[in-house]
Design a protein around this motif. Structure first.
Motif, PDB file in Angstrom:
ATOM      1  N   TYR A  75      37.584  -1.292  75.894  1.00 43.44           N
ATOM      2  CA  TYR A  75      36.205  -1.640  76.233  1.00 43.44           C
ATOM      3  C   TYR A  75      35.863  -3.056  75.739  1.00 43.44           C
ATOM      4  O   TYR A  75      35.186  -3.827  76.423  1.00 43.44           O
ATOM      5  CB  TYR A  75      35.226  -0.657  75.582  1.00 43.44           C
ATOM      6  N   SER A  76      36.352  -3.374  74.532  1.00 45.74           N
ATOM      7  CA  SER A  76      36.013  -4.661  73.893  1.00 45.74           C
ATOM      8  C   SER A  76      36.749  -5.836  74.514  1.00 45.74           C
ATOM      9  O   SER A  76      36.454  -6.992  74.190  1.00 45.74           O
ATOM     10  CB  SER A  76      36.311  -4.591  72.386  1.00 45.74           C
ATOM     11  N   VAL A  96      34.005  -6.215  78.610  1.00 44.70           N
ATOM     12  CA  VAL A  96      32.669  -6.820  78.692  1.00 44.70           C
ATOM     13  C   VAL A  96      32.572  -8.162  77.953  1.00 44.70           C
ATOM     14  O   VAL A  96      32.141  -9.162  78.544  1.00 44.70           O
ATOM     15  CB  VAL A  96      31.589  -5.840  78.188  1.00 44.70           C
ATOM     16  N   PRO A  97      32.955  -8.268  76.656  1.00 47.78           N
ATOM     17  CA  PRO A  97      32.790  -9.543  75.933  1.00 47.78           C
ATOM     18  C   PRO A  97      33.462 -10.742  76.596  1.00 47.78           C
ATOM     19  O   PRO A  97      32.851 -11.819  76.659  1.00 47.78           O
ATOM     20  CB  PRO A  97      33.379  -9.235  74.547  1.00 47.78           C
ATOM     21  N   THR A 119      28.318  -4.062  65.084  1.00 51.77           N
ATOM     22  CA  THR A 119      28.622  -5.035  66.142  1.00 51.77           C
ATOM     23  C   THR A 119      27.355  -5.732  66.613  1.00 51.77           C
ATOM     24  O   THR A 119      27.344  -6.952  66.853  1.00 51.77           O
ATOM     25  CB  THR A 119      29.307  -4.326  67.324  1.00 51.77           C
ATOM     26  N   ASN A 136      33.152   1.168  80.562  1.00 50.48           N
ATOM     27  CA  ASN A 136      32.362   1.303  79.334  1.00 50.48           C
ATOM     28  C   ASN A 136      31.086   2.106  79.553  1.00 50.48           C
ATOM     29  O   ASN A 136      30.258   1.741  80.391  1.00 50.48           O
ATOM     30  CB  ASN A 136      31.943  -0.081  78.809  1.00 50.48           C
ATOM     31  N   ASN A 196      28.731 -10.228  71.744  1.00 52.16           N
ATOM     32  CA  ASN A 196      28.794  -9.080  70.840  1.00 52.16           C
ATOM     33  C   ASN A 196      27.524  -8.241  70.895  1.00 52.16           C
ATOM     34  O   ASN A 196      27.575  -7.023  70.716  1.00 52.16           O
ATOM     35  CB  ASN A 196      29.076  -9.549  69.413  1.00 52.16           C
ATOM     36  N   GLY A 211      28.013  -6.432  73.986  1.00 52.49           N
ATOM     37  CA  GLY A 211      29.107  -5.503  73.717  1.00 52.49           C
ATOM     38  C   GLY A 211      28.660  -4.277  72.949  1.00 52.49           C
ATOM     39  O   GLY A 211      29.114  -3.155  73.212  1.00 52.49           O
ATOM     40  N   THR A 214      27.423  -1.671  75.135  1.00 51.29           N
ATOM     41  CA  THR A 214      28.384  -1.126  76.109  1.00 51.29           C
ATOM     42  C   THR A 214      29.638  -0.588  75.418  1.00 51.29           C
ATOM     43  O   THR A 214      30.757  -0.790  75.898  1.00 51.29           O
ATOM     44  CB  THR A 214      28.767  -2.201  77.139  1.00 51.29           C
ATOM     45  N   CYS A 258      31.376  -1.405  72.788  1.00 51.70           N
ATOM     46  CA  CYS A 258      32.394  -2.325  72.264  1.00 51.70           C
ATOM     47  C   CYS A 258      32.190  -2.501  70.766  1.00 51.70           C
ATOM     48  O   CYS A 258      31.084  -2.344  70.257  1.00 51.70           O
ATOM     49  CB  CYS A 258      32.294  -3.695  72.935  1.00 51.70           C
ATOM     50  N   SER A 260      39.823  -9.548  81.961  1.00 48.17           N
ATOM     51  CA  SER A 260      38.888  -8.425  81.901  1.00 48.17           C
ATOM     52  C   SER A 260      38.979  -7.557  83.156  1.00 48.17           C
ATOM     53  O   SER A 260      38.800  -6.338  83.091  1.00 48.17           O
ATOM     54  CB  SER A 260      37.458  -8.925  81.694  1.00 48.17           C
TER      55      SER A 260
END
Length: 654
Positions: A125-126, A129-130, A180, A321, A381, A384, A387, A389, A417
């Protein structure tokens, strides 16, 4: 030392009386009194120099509204700037780079999520999106965004000090998202308020030591997966880990797991060596982790090695996510805990990302806006945390692969991604039989590059105090814990700053033969002292923190000089003039001026005249504002040391 005392007074080496007359003429310049700024102008200048040294608003002046809107969008989203000139040829490079770093990040993300104490899908997931957010907002062309080993370990350690990741799984995940969120808020605030200079207080030496110690700690933690140990210590120090390893040697180790882990670790290290020896084969270490995962997973599947004690991943949630905004602690006790953890993790992540971005920007000769980077990292972040992350930042290993693969812009992060998205939607069930030993091998191979022996040796050669900071952070992480090592790194960095501020360097100056240049007699052994004159240089701003030290050290120089003159039997055994070279003194406060006043009074009692040479504009303005210039006499402030000596020397002649 006596040969320095008996050198001729300036002018006697230079030739005829005509030359002497010419010298006296050229040394008759007076130091002008600086024009005093009004309070508003002075305040504006100071604020601009500190927070807006790069003049971020200068392009907005005298522009139509439409142009200002476009510039504003480009300032927040740089993709609107470089995207206008984006071409198909650039996309080809970004596509290859994105696919390459995706093959590296997928197996790493699964392993790093375990370091953070989270399920494997959170690492993936991380990396979805980030990187997308960063691609639109970041200014680096080369940095690859996602979870990294050091931040994952730090976050996991701090979270596990508060909650058990197994027994309190739900709250643990919520606290991770909360941390986060606050990591992103911290990073965003530092960039928005242009406070990025604060992260520079963590010295490079301390970061090298912390990273090296963290790398060893991470590698030791992977012995659990590499050896197939089921019951393992939760502590991270080397003593506890090795004790846990050896107490399980007879009943806890699994030989099939060891064979898998050691074999593929050797394969990964060989691949890494090949890529390091020849940059044309950069793709070999990049795809080696994914190849290892595919082969080992297939072998476990067909042999059913999981029935023989080989631990496997078993399950990774499929799908994109899920939203986690409702899971963040905005109230209660965990809010404060999440804030504390987030600030620490955010600062470390920020330090690593900015360092990586600057490194590759220097290699490609383009500019990195540090504050914009912080806003971008903070934004990604924050989004994130909404979502599912955990803290993402720039990865050095993936960024290096991204660079060598020929990336041109941040589009490589978008490609990466998209591959991660495809993995989440389609491929995650195939990881069911992936052995944990492979993930351990991948992490060990990745973190070994964080141990920078060459940098440590260089630090030792250059600055022993920096080396102390480096080793303090290193041993703190290895023998105690990650947070203690970090605390030691910060403490020693600040201690070094305080030491340099409170104990600035001072030097005795002498005249270099056949010149009118005055330099440190320790650096230039042939430089001669002028009889009856002591010349001292202060290599720092003079503030309340060091003012008394500067005054006392100057008086001590004076006493030592007079004792040396008497011991040498010099004809002139008394100092009558003290010249303070002030060109390195960038600023002075009221405590510094009071220290100079006390120095002046002490010198008057000894029948010694104080003279200042080359004070800067800011310093000179404050000396006049405080009337100190009037106290010592404006005729005793000179352009240079040479001017001062030329003016004083005739007064010392018998």
């Amino acid at each position: 030392m006596s040969n320095r005392i008996t050198h001729a007074i300036p002018g006697t080496e230079m030739g005829s009386n005509t030359n002497d007359h010419h010298e006296s003429q050229q040394y008759n310049h007076k130091v002008p009194v600086p024009q005093k700024q009004n309070l508003f102008t002075e305040f504006k200048t100071s604020i601009t120099d500190i927070f807006f040294h790069d003049q971020p608003l200068k392009n907005f002046k005298n522009q139509p509204k439409s142009r200002k809107l476009l510039l504003g969008l480009q300032a927040v989203f740089p993709i609107f700037d470089w995207g206008r000139s984006y071409t198909l040829s650039k996309f080809k490079g970004d596509l290859i780079a994105g696919l390459t770093i995706a093959s590296l990040c997928i197996p790493q993300d699964i392993g790093y999520s375990k370091l953070a104490g989270l399920a494997p899908q959170y690492g993936l997931y991380s990396s979805f999106v980030p990187p997308l957010i960063y691609a639109f907002m970041g200014s680096s062309r080369d940095i690859a965004i996602g979870p990294v080993a050091v931040v994952s370990l730090l976050l996991g350690t701090l979270l596990q000090n508060e909650l058990d990741p197994v027994k309190q799984k739900k709250d643990y995940q919520r606290l991770a998202f909360t941390a986060t969120f606050f990591a992103g808020i911290t990073q965003f605030a530092l960039g928005f308020f242009r406070l990025g200079f604060l992260i520079d207080f963590l010295s490079h030496a301390a970061v090298v030591g912390f990273m090296g110690g963290a790398a060893i700690t991470i590698a030791l933690q992977q012995l659990k997966g590499l050896l197939g140990i089921k019951t393992f210590t939760k502590k991270t120090d080397i003593v506890s880990v090795m004790r846990s390893v050896w107490t399980n040697v007879h009943h806890g180790w699994n030989w099939q797991t060891i064979v898998i882990g050691i074999s593929f670790l050797a394969f990964l290290l060989v691949a890494k060596y090949i890529g390091k020896r020849n940059r044309r084969y950069f793709w070999v270490p990049a795809i080696a982790p994914l190849i290892s995962v595919i082969i080992s997973t297939f072998c476990v599947y067909i042999t059913h090695a999981e029935k023989k004690g080989v631990q496997i991943v078993r399950h990774i949630d499929k799908g994109v996510n899920p939203s986690s905004i409702h899971e963040i602690f905005f109230t209660g006790d965990y809010l404060v805990k999440g804030f504390k953890i987030g600030v620490v993790a955010g600062l470390i992540a920020l330090t690593e990302a900015v360092a990586i971005a600057r490194t590759f920007a220097a290699m490609k000769d383009y500019h990195i806006d540090g504050n914009r980077e912080m806003v971008a990292l903070g934004s990604m972040n924050i989004v994130g945390s909404f979502t599912s992350c955990y803290v993402a930042t720039g990865s050095f290993s993936r960024s290096a692969v991204n660079y060598m693969a020929g990336c041109n812009t941040a589009v490589s992060n978008i490609v990466m991604s998209m591959v991660v998205l495809l993995t989440l939607e389609v491929i995650t069930p195939l990881f069911k039989y992936t052995p944990n030993a492979i993930l351990a091998s991948i992490i060990i191979a990745a973190v070994l590059g964080l141990i920078d022996i060459e940098a440590m040796i260089t630090i030792w050669k250059i600055d022993k105090l920096d080396f102390l900071a480096c080793m303090g952070a290193f041993f703190g992480v290895v023998f105690v814990s990650v947070e203690i090592g970090l605390l030691i790194a910060v403490a020693i960095s600040f201690a070094k700053i305080l030491l340099q501020v409170t104990r600035p360097r001072t030097a005795i100056l002498g005249r270099v033969p056949r010149t009118n240049v005055y330099r440190n007699i320790q650096q230039y052994p042939d430089a001669a002292k002028i009889p009856g004159i002591l010349i001292v240089r202060v290599d720092s701003a003079i503030y309340f923190s060091n003012a008394n030290y500067v005054r006392e050290r100057t008086l001590r120089w004076l006493s030592e000089e007079e004792e040396e003159l008497k011991a040498s039997g010099a004809s002139k055994s008394t100092v009558h003039w003290l010249i303070v070279e002030m060109s390195p003194v960038t600023d002075i406060d009221i405590s510094g001026i009071h220290a100079l006043e006390e120095l002046y009074k002490s010198l008057q009692k000894r029948d010694i005249q104080l003279v200042l040479a080359n004070p800067g504009t800011v310093v000179l303005e404050k000396l006049h504002s405080s009337s100190f210039a009037e106290l010592i006499g404006e005729d005793n402030i000179f352009l240079t040391v040479a001017h001062a000596v030329a003016k004083i020397a005739p007064k010392l002649e018998p």
